[in-house]
Design a protein around this motif. Structure first.
Motif, mmCIF file in Angstrom:
data_model
loop_
_atom_site.group_PDB
_atom_site.id
_atom_site.type_symbol
_atom_site.label_atom_id
_atom_site.label_comp_id
_atom_site.label_asym_id
_atom_site.label_seq_id
_atom_site.Cartn_x
_atom_site.Cartn_y
_atom_site.Cartn_z
ATOM 1 N N TYR A 35 37.347 34.539 41.869
ATOM 2 C CA TYR A 35 36.313 34.254 42.860
ATOM 3 C C TYR A 35 36.949 34.431 44.233
ATOM 4 C CZ TYR A 35 33.967 32.097 38.896
ATOM 5 O OH TYR A 35 33.376 31.870 37.669
ATOM 6 N N VAL A 36 36.436 35.377 45.008
ATOM 7 C CA VAL A 36 37.010 35.656 46.326
ATOM 8 C C VAL A 36 36.080 35.106 47.401
ATOM 9 C CG1 VAL A 36 37.832 37.431 47.918
ATOM 10 C CG2 VAL A 36 38.198 37.709 45.450
ATOM 11 N N SER A 37 36.657 34.309 48.295
ATOM 12 C CA SER A 37 35.903 33.732 49.409
ATOM 13 C C SER A 37 35.294 34.828 50.274
ATOM 14 C CB SER A 37 36.838 32.874 50.273
ATOM 15 O OG SER A 37 37.323 31.779 49.550
ATOM 16 N N GLY A 38 34.275 34.443 51.031
ATOM 17 C CA GLY A 38 33.599 35.389 51.905
ATOM 18 C C GLY A 38 34.556 36.077 52.864
ATOM 19 N N GLN A 39 34.415 37.389 52.941
ATOM 20 C CA GLN A 39 35.215 38.207 53.862
ATOM 21 C C GLN A 39 34.282 38.702 54.959
ATOM 22 O OE1 GLN A 39 38.767 38.656 53.160
ATOM 23 N NE2 GLN A 39 38.040 36.939 51.919
#
Length: 152
Positions: A35-39
């Protein structure tokens, strides 16, 4: 062709993964799901600022979304110890578009990220997606995108 070769063929070199700007982590791995945080939209000259429907065109917004996708892949590469080939597929993107109340082309803006990921990753880049409007985004950026990925 490897993902690294496909990115190179597109003229893209993944930057170092952006550091978090507040009290959160850039990604969380649970099993083989990342799960990648908002970029946020960021280019060579700094943050890509603007509001779709006011100060930006759909094409400019799509370019901003592509920059978010590049940052997402940079985070995936970092999570994989520098080996982007551990990426199995993109599962889902959630895209937020800084837009006016009457702007309705959020999907066309987020296509900038989706089209790039398919070009760079082939079928592994095809994903589920949401594209929503936001009245404002952090620092006044045009686009923010978070992602869910499968890795090995």
């Amino acid at each position: 062709m490897s993902f690294a070769d496909q990115l190179s063929a597109l003229g893209v070199t993944l930057p170092d993964a952006p550091a978090p700007a507040a009290n959160y982590v850039p990604y969380v791995q649970v099993g083989n799901i990342l799960y990648v945080s908002g970029q946020i939209s960021n280019g060579p000259d700094g943050f890509i600022l603007g509001k779709l429907g006011a100060s930006m065109t759909v094409e400019q917004g799509a370019d901003a979304a592509k920059s978010c996708a590049i940052s997402l892949l940079a985070q995936v590469k970092a999570a994989c110890g520098g080996d982007i080939e551990r990426l199995v597929r993109v599962i889902k993107l959630t895209g937020f578009v800084n837009s006016t109340e009457d702007f309705t082309d959020q999907p066309k803006v987020i296509n900038g990220a989706s089209d790039f990921l398919v070009a760079a990753l082939g079928d592994a880049g095809r994903h589920a997606r949401s594209a929503v409007s936001a009245p404002s985004l952090p620092l006044g950026v045009a686009v923010e995108i978070e992602g869910i990925f499968e890795i090995k």
